[in-house]
Design a protein around this motif. Structure first.
Motif, PDB file in Angstrom:
ATOM      1  N   GLU A 197      16.223 -12.488  -7.181  1.00  0.00           N
ATOM      2  CA  GLU A 197      16.707 -12.371  -8.555  1.00  0.00           C
ATOM      3  C   GLU A 197      16.905 -10.934  -9.001  1.00  0.00           C
ATOM      4  N   LEU A 198      16.094 -10.013  -8.455  1.00  0.00           N
ATOM      5  CA  LEU A 198      16.116  -8.637  -8.950  1.00  0.00           C
ATOM      6  C   LEU A 198      16.587  -7.620  -7.922  1.00  0.00           C
ATOM      7  N   GLY A 199      16.826  -8.070  -6.697  1.00  0.00           N
ATOM      8  CA  GLY A 199      17.367  -7.174  -5.681  1.00  0.00           C
ATOM      9  C   GLY A 199      16.382  -6.193  -5.087  1.00  0.00           C
ATOM     10  N   PHE A 200      15.093  -6.452  -5.222  1.00  0.00           N
ATOM     11  CA  PHE A 200      14.094  -5.569  -4.627  1.00  0.00           C
ATOM     12  C   PHE A 200      14.105  -5.712  -3.098  1.00  0.00           C
ATOM     13  N   PRO A 201      14.092  -4.621  -2.350  1.00  0.00           N
ATOM     14  CA  PRO A 201      14.124  -4.690  -0.874  1.00  0.00           C
ATOM     15  C   PRO A 201      12.732  -4.852  -0.276  1.00  0.00           C
ATOM     16  N   ILE A 202      12.021  -5.906  -0.654  1.00  0.00           N
ATOM     17  CA  ILE A 202      10.622  -6.051  -0.250  1.00  0.00           C
ATOM     18  C   ILE A 202      10.497  -6.360   1.235  1.00  0.00           C
ATOM     19  N   ALA A 203      11.300  -7.300   1.731  1.00  0.00           N
ATOM     20  CA  ALA A 203      11.241  -7.642   3.157  1.00  0.00           C
ATOM     21  C   ALA A 203      11.518  -6.419   4.018  1.00  0.00           C
ATOM     22  N   GLU A 204      12.482  -5.618   3.605  1.00  0.00           N
ATOM     23  CA  GLU A 204      12.838  -4.423   4.368  1.00  0.00           C
ATOM     24  C   GLU A 204      11.703  -3.395   4.346  1.00  0.00           C
ATOM     25  N   ARG A 205      11.046  -3.260   3.204  1.00  0.00           N
ATOM     26  CA  ARG A 205       9.946  -2.285   3.100  1.00  0.00           C
ATOM     27  C   ARG A 205       8.739  -2.726   3.936  1.00  0.00           C
ATOM     28  N   ILE A 206       8.500  -4.035   4.011  1.00  0.00           N
ATOM     29  CA  ILE A 206       7.418  -4.535   4.872  1.00  0.00           C
ATOM     30  C   ILE A 206       7.721  -4.175   6.325  1.00  0.00           C
ATOM     31  N   ALA A 207       8.962  -4.404   6.730  1.00  0.00           N
ATOM     32  CA  ALA A 207       9.355  -4.075   8.103  1.00  0.00           C
ATOM     33  C   ALA A 207       9.241  -2.579   8.356  1.00  0.00           C
ATOM     34  N   ASP A 208       9.708  -1.761   7.411  1.00  0.00           N
ATOM     35  CA  ASP A 208       9.638  -0.303   7.574  1.00  0.00           C
ATOM     36  C   ASP A 208       8.191   0.166   7.731  1.00  0.00           C
ATOM     37  N   ASN A 209       7.291  -0.436   6.942  1.00  0.00           N
ATOM     38  CA  ASN A 209       5.882  -0.066   7.013  1.00  0.00           C
ATOM     39  C   ASN A 209       5.320  -0.339   8.406  1.00  0.00           C
ATOM     40  N   LEU A 210       5.635  -1.523   8.937  1.00  0.00           N
ATOM     41  CA  LEU A 210       5.129  -1.879  10.259  1.00  0.00           C
ATOM     42  C   LEU A 210       5.752  -1.023  11.359  1.00  0.00           C
ATOM     43  N   ILE A 211       7.057  -0.769  11.245  1.00  0.00           N
ATOM     44  CA  ILE A 211       7.734   0.045  12.262  1.00  0.00           C
ATOM     45  C   ILE A 211       7.141   1.453  12.300  1.00  0.00           C
ATOM     46  N   LYS A 212       6.916   2.032  11.135  1.00  0.00           N
ATOM     47  CA  LYS A 212       6.340   3.372  11.058  1.00  0.00           C
ATOM     48  C   LYS A 212       4.946   3.428  11.678  1.00  0.00           C
ATOM     49  N   ARG A 213       4.118   2.477  11.319  1.00  0.00           N
ATOM     50  CA  ARG A 213       2.744   2.481  11.838  1.00  0.00           C
ATOM     51  C   ARG A 213       2.696   2.101  13.311  1.00  0.00           C
ATOM     52  N   MET A 214       3.641   1.249  13.724  1.00  0.00           N
ATOM     53  CA  MET A 214       3.729   0.873  15.116  1.00  0.00           C
ATOM     54  C   MET A 214       4.043   2.086  15.986  1.00  0.00           C
ATOM     55  N   LYS A 215       4.959   2.930  15.519  1.00  0.00           N
ATOM     56  CA  LYS A 215       5.342   4.115  16.283  1.00  0.00           C
ATOM     57  C   LYS A 215       4.221   5.156  16.267  1.00  0.00           C
TER      58      LYS A 215
END
Length: 318
Positions: free
Chosen positions: A297-315
């Protein structure tokens, strides 16, 4: 490889997450928690496990570099199983699931499993921590004692209180299979004797301007306001409700951030209300709470930010 633990009926949020990982060429594996049963082939050894899911997809845990524990549902029991063995079936598969998940504790999780269990399983602890971090919380009692509840009603509730289960049983933000919060007044108080069969959380009814669903993600906030001032739970009420973006006061964000850091949670769906007396009341945080409506409804990129968080910590963890 990112492992996503969810359930067989999950969609939208999880699809957004996987679509984004595809754009980043990050491999992933979907593990349906309710199908971690006879439908999957699982072998656990000291340092790893091998799994073949219900669709024939295979996973070697040694390839898993990060985990998103999105949702865990109850394990499905086969219809043909005799009732005599149902408890044994559930007990042993629950044990297998726990052993499987704890083998992955060394990799980054979007929320560490033990932290989720501690916070989601103790709403009173949540309120205590919220108060410690300068958030306003309602007076609360969790009880099965009619006399104590009646005393609380008389002393703290000004003739009106709410009652709700400690555990969340809803399956979606759409209201399906949802037990709503109940209002108790002087007339309904006479039935409080039945509480011994189901202890509940009781709080004074707060006159509100609106409700807030806040997604906290490692210091970032995505906040939606819903224009509900009359009903205790907008999800089961009939009405023309809509979401709008909301700017939280900086002091509230600072207090929530310090609380979430002490809880050691990277993500949480926080419920608050803005009362007619001008206060922001903290109600609860759900580490696996729903946020799809905010993204849709509001266009927040929450799914993308969750993925970014994991990718960053994974690396970082490599």
């Amino acid at each position: 490889m990112i492992l996503c633990i969810t359930h067989s009926q999950d969609f939208y949020n999880i699809d957004l997450f996987f679509n984004y990982l595809n754009t980043k060429n990050i491999p992933y594996f979907r593990l349906n928690s309710d199908r971690l049963n006879h439908l999957q082939k699982i072998s656990i050894q000291e340092d790893f496990f091998l799994l073949t899911d219900e669709s024939g997809n295979t996973l070697d845990s040694r390839t898993v570099k990060a985990v998103w524990h999105r949702k865990s549902w109850g394990i499905s029991i086969p219809e043909e199983l005799d009732e005599t063995y149902a408890k044994i079936f559930l007990k042993e598969y629950a044990s297998l699931r726990y052993n499987l998940l704890t083998l992955l504790e060394h990799v980054p999780w979007i929320n560490p499993l033990q932290n989720e269990n501690k916070i989601d399983g103790n709403k009173i602890h949540q309120l205590k921590l919220a108060k410690k971090h300068n958030l306003t919380v309602p007076q609360t009692i969790f009880s099965n004692d009619p006399e104590k509840i009646t005393e609380f009603f008389r002393q703290s509730c000004s003739g009106k209180m709410i009652a709700k289960l400690h555990g969340a049983i809803s399956k979606s933000m759409g209201g399906e299979n949802l037990l709503s919060t109940h209002i108790i007044d002087e007339d309904s108080l006479e039935y409080i004797g039945d509480i011994e069969y189901c202890p509940m959380i009781f709080q004074p009814y707060i006159e509100k301007e609106y409700e807030l669903r806040i997604v906290y993600l490692d210091g970032e906030f995505f906040t939606g306001k819903i224009n509900n001032s009359e009903h205790t739970d907008w999800r089961v009420a009939q009405g023309d409700y809509f979401w709008s973006r909301y700017a939280l006061p900086e002091s509230i964000k600072a207090n929530l951030t310090s609380m979430m850091k002490e809880m050691d949670l990277y993500i949480g769906a926080i419920d608050m209300i803005k009362s007619r007396d001008g206060n922001y009341y903290f109600l609860e945080v759900n580490s696996q709470g729903e946020w799809g409506m905010l993204q849709k409804e509001l266009g927040f990129p929450i799914a993308e930010r969750i993925a970014d968080n994991l990718i960053k910590r994974m690396k970082t963890n490599e």
